[in-house]
Write a protein that holds these residues in place. Sequence first.
Motif, PDB file in Angstrom:
ATOM      1  N   LEU A  98      -1.395   4.632  12.599  1.00  0.00           N
ATOM      2  CA  LEU A  98      -1.378   3.666  11.509  1.00  0.00           C
ATOM      3  C   LEU A  98      -1.745   2.281  12.022  1.00  0.00           C
ATOM      4  O   LEU A  98      -1.066   1.742  12.897  1.00  0.00           O
ATOM      5  CB  LEU A  98       0.016   3.638  10.868  1.00  0.00           C
ATOM      6  CG  LEU A  98       0.274   2.578   9.810  1.00  0.00           C
ATOM      7  CD1 LEU A  98      -0.482   2.905   8.530  1.00  0.00           C
ATOM      8  CD2 LEU A  98       1.752   2.480   9.507  1.00  0.00           C
ATOM      9  N   GLU A  99      -2.831   1.733  11.485  1.00  0.00           N
ATOM     10  CA  GLU A  99      -3.190   0.358  11.838  1.00  0.00           C
ATOM     11  C   GLU A  99      -2.593  -0.611  10.829  1.00  0.00           C
ATOM     12  O   GLU A  99      -2.018  -1.627  11.206  1.00  0.00           O
ATOM     13  CB  GLU A  99      -4.709   0.189  11.879  1.00  0.00           C
ATOM     14  CG  GLU A  99      -5.124  -1.206  12.311  1.00  0.00           C
ATOM     15  CD  GLU A  99      -6.630  -1.360  12.351  1.00  0.00           C
ATOM     16  OE1 GLU A  99      -7.123  -2.342  11.790  1.00  0.00           O
ATOM     17  OE2 GLU A  99      -7.299  -0.478  12.934  1.00  0.00           O
ATOM     18  N   SER A 100      -2.738  -0.302   9.522  1.00  0.00           N
ATOM     19  CA  SER A 100      -2.203  -1.187   8.484  1.00  0.00           C
ATOM     20  C   SER A 100      -2.176  -0.453   7.142  1.00  0.00           C
ATOM     21  O   SER A 100      -2.626   0.679   7.018  1.00  0.00           O
ATOM     22  CB  SER A 100      -3.056  -2.463   8.363  1.00  0.00           C
ATOM     23  OG  SER A 100      -4.353  -2.130   7.922  1.00  0.00           O
ATOM     24  N   ILE A 101      -1.641  -1.161   6.140  1.00  0.00           N
ATOM     25  CA  ILE A 101      -1.647  -0.678   4.760  1.00  0.00           C
ATOM     26  C   ILE A 101      -2.474  -1.671   3.956  1.00  0.00           C
ATOM     27  O   ILE A 101      -2.335  -2.885   4.121  1.00  0.00           O
ATOM     28  CB  ILE A 101      -0.210  -0.611   4.178  1.00  0.00           C
ATOM     29  CG1 ILE A 101       0.694   0.288   5.033  1.00  0.00           C
ATOM     30  CG2 ILE A 101      -0.232  -0.151   2.730  1.00  0.00           C
ATOM     31  CD1 ILE A 101       0.354   1.757   4.991  1.00  0.00           C
ATOM     32  N   MET A 102      -3.332  -1.157   3.088  1.00  0.00           N
ATOM     33  CA  MET A 102      -4.123  -2.046   2.234  1.00  0.00           C
ATOM     34  C   MET A 102      -4.055  -1.569   0.790  1.00  0.00           C
ATOM     35  O   MET A 102      -3.620  -0.448   0.499  1.00  0.00           O
ATOM     36  CB  MET A 102      -5.571  -2.126   2.699  1.00  0.00           C
ATOM     37  CG  MET A 102      -6.428  -0.939   2.376  1.00  0.00           C
ATOM     38  SD  MET A 102      -8.161  -1.287   2.735  1.00  0.00           S
ATOM     39  CE  MET A 102      -8.905   0.234   2.186  1.00  0.00           C
ATOM     40  N   VAL A 103      -4.458  -2.438  -0.108  1.00  0.00           N
ATOM     41  CA  VAL A 103      -4.538  -2.105  -1.528  1.00  0.00           C
ATOM     42  C   VAL A 103      -6.004  -2.166  -1.924  1.00  0.00           C
ATOM     43  O   VAL A 103      -6.747  -3.050  -1.495  1.00  0.00           O
ATOM     44  CB  VAL A 103      -3.659  -3.065  -2.379  1.00  0.00           C
ATOM     45  CG1 VAL A 103      -4.118  -4.491  -2.254  1.00  0.00           C
ATOM     46  CG2 VAL A 103      -3.632  -2.645  -3.833  1.00  0.00           C
ATOM     47  N   ASP A 104      -6.445  -1.160  -2.696  1.00  0.00           N
ATOM     48  CA  ASP A 104      -7.837  -1.116  -3.145  1.00  0.00           C
ATOM     49  C   ASP A 104      -7.941  -0.210  -4.365  1.00  0.00           C
ATOM     50  O   ASP A 104      -6.941   0.398  -4.780  1.00  0.00           O
ATOM     51  CB  ASP A 104      -8.736  -0.593  -2.014  1.00  0.00           C
ATOM     52  CG  ASP A 104     -10.180  -1.064  -2.153  1.00  0.00           C
ATOM     53  OD1 ASP A 104     -10.553  -1.594  -3.228  1.00  0.00           O
ATOM     54  OD2 ASP A 104     -10.945  -0.916  -1.184  1.00  0.00           O
ATOM     55  N   ARG A 105      -9.133  -0.129  -4.915  1.00  0.00           N
ATOM     56  CA  ARG A 105      -9.389   0.743  -6.070  1.00  0.00           C
ATOM     57  C   ARG A 105      -9.366   2.197  -5.626  1.00  0.00           C
ATOM     58  O   ARG A 105      -9.824   2.534  -4.533  1.00  0.00           O
ATOM     59  CB  ARG A 105     -10.753   0.437  -6.694  1.00  0.00           C
ATOM     60  CG  ARG A 105     -10.890  -0.956  -7.225  1.00  0.00           C
ATOM     61  CD  ARG A 105     -10.237  -1.068  -8.555  1.00  0.00           C
ATOM     62  NE  ARG A 105     -10.124  -2.476  -8.946  1.00  0.00           N
ATOM     63  CZ  ARG A 105      -9.517  -2.879 -10.022  1.00  0.00           C
ATOM     64  NH1 ARG A 105      -8.935  -2.007 -10.819  1.00  0.00           N
ATOM     65  NH2 ARG A 105      -9.448  -4.147 -10.321  1.00  0.00           N
ATOM     66  N   ASP A 134      -8.466   4.714  13.879  1.00  0.00           N
ATOM     67  CA  ASP A 134      -9.880   5.046  14.128  1.00  0.00           C
ATOM     68  C   ASP A 134     -10.811   4.417  13.089  1.00  0.00           C
ATOM     69  O   ASP A 134     -12.010   4.670  13.082  1.00  0.00           O
ATOM     70  CB  ASP A 134     -10.075   6.562  14.175  1.00  0.00           C
ATOM     71  CG  ASP A 134      -9.789   7.250  12.844  1.00  0.00           C
ATOM     72  OD1 ASP A 134      -9.402   6.563  11.859  1.00  0.00           O
ATOM     73  OD2 ASP A 134      -9.952   8.482  12.767  1.00  0.00           O
ATOM     74  N   GLY A 135     -10.255   3.602  12.181  1.00  0.00           N
ATOM     75  CA  GLY A 135     -11.077   2.927  11.171  1.00  0.00           C
ATOM     76  C   GLY A 135     -11.132   3.663   9.836  1.00  0.00           C
ATOM     77  O   GLY A 135     -11.576   3.105   8.837  1.00  0.00           O
ATOM     78  N   GLY A 136     -10.695   4.910   9.793  1.00  0.00           N
ATOM     79  CA  GLY A 136     -10.668   5.659   8.535  1.00  0.00           C
ATOM     80  C   GLY A 136      -9.513   5.192   7.663  1.00  0.00           C
ATOM     81  O   GLY A 136      -8.554   4.573   8.146  1.00  0.00           O
ATOM     82  N   TRP A 137      -9.616   5.487   6.385  1.00  0.00           N
ATOM     83  CA  TRP A 137      -8.518   5.143   5.481  1.00  0.00           C
ATOM     84  C   TRP A 137      -8.389   6.188   4.393  1.00  0.00           C
ATOM     85  O   TRP A 137      -9.359   6.850   4.027  1.00  0.00           O
ATOM     86  CB  TRP A 137      -8.657   3.730   4.915  1.00  0.00           C
ATOM     87  CG  TRP A 137     -10.031   3.341   4.432  1.00  0.00           C
ATOM     88  CD1 TRP A 137     -11.076   2.921   5.205  1.00  0.00           C
ATOM     89  CD2 TRP A 137     -10.507   3.325   3.090  1.00  0.00           C
ATOM     90  NE1 TRP A 137     -12.167   2.648   4.435  1.00  0.00           N
ATOM     91  CE2 TRP A 137     -11.841   2.878   3.117  1.00  0.00           C
ATOM     92  CE3 TRP A 137      -9.947   3.634   1.869  1.00  0.00           C
ATOM     93  CZ2 TRP A 137     -12.612   2.753   1.976  1.00  0.00           C
ATOM     94  CZ3 TRP A 137     -10.718   3.495   0.720  1.00  0.00           C
ATOM     95  CH2 TRP A 137     -12.027   3.055   0.784  1.00  0.00           C
TER      96      TRP A 137
END
Length: 198
Positions: A138-145, A161-164
């Motif tokens: 886990l790198e971070s948590i983000m909010v998106d559509r 690894d850059g995936g989400w």
Amino acid sequence: MAAPLVLRQVLLLRVCLHSHKRLTAGAVAVAARHRLWCIAATNTPSNQADEKISSSLRRVKEPSSYPRWEDDPDYRKWKDKEDEILGDIEPIVLLTKDILHSRRYLDGERLTVEDEKAVVEKLLAYHPHSEDKIGCGLESIMVDRHPQFRHSRCLFVVRTDGGWIDFSYQKCLREYIRDKYPTHAERFIREHFKRGSG
């Protein structure tokens, strides 16, 4: 002149009797209105009419002879437990809705350290597939559509690894409730969560 008055009273009596015959158990309040209308329309002295009106209202306000749910000890226990669960999950639900629906975060923006910590500890940790969601790390948590439902915003795990990948906060909450309140969980979920959301 007496004939129209008698005719009027006969018609009113017929309406009152017809209304009385159509009464059902669920129409007590409607019947009281009809009785009040019939009493007010007849030529009874005002004190008699007032007495009939107040007795009609008393009958409507009298408590039902059926047991009330609030008097049932099992129902009372359920309501107390329901209040406890609501109080427990309310802070994280309010925070999550604020994150998703306010202007605090733009689409694709990562959460602040405090918000991320709350989401990870109180939501993501309880997701039924949290290990799969986190993957390599886990790198971070983000909010998106949401990728399929573009009108909806949701939370995403950003991996090292850059995936989400998106995750449902409601699935997390349901699992948390099942874990902490096993005997009341299914009833609570059935009554408080959208159908079809897992």
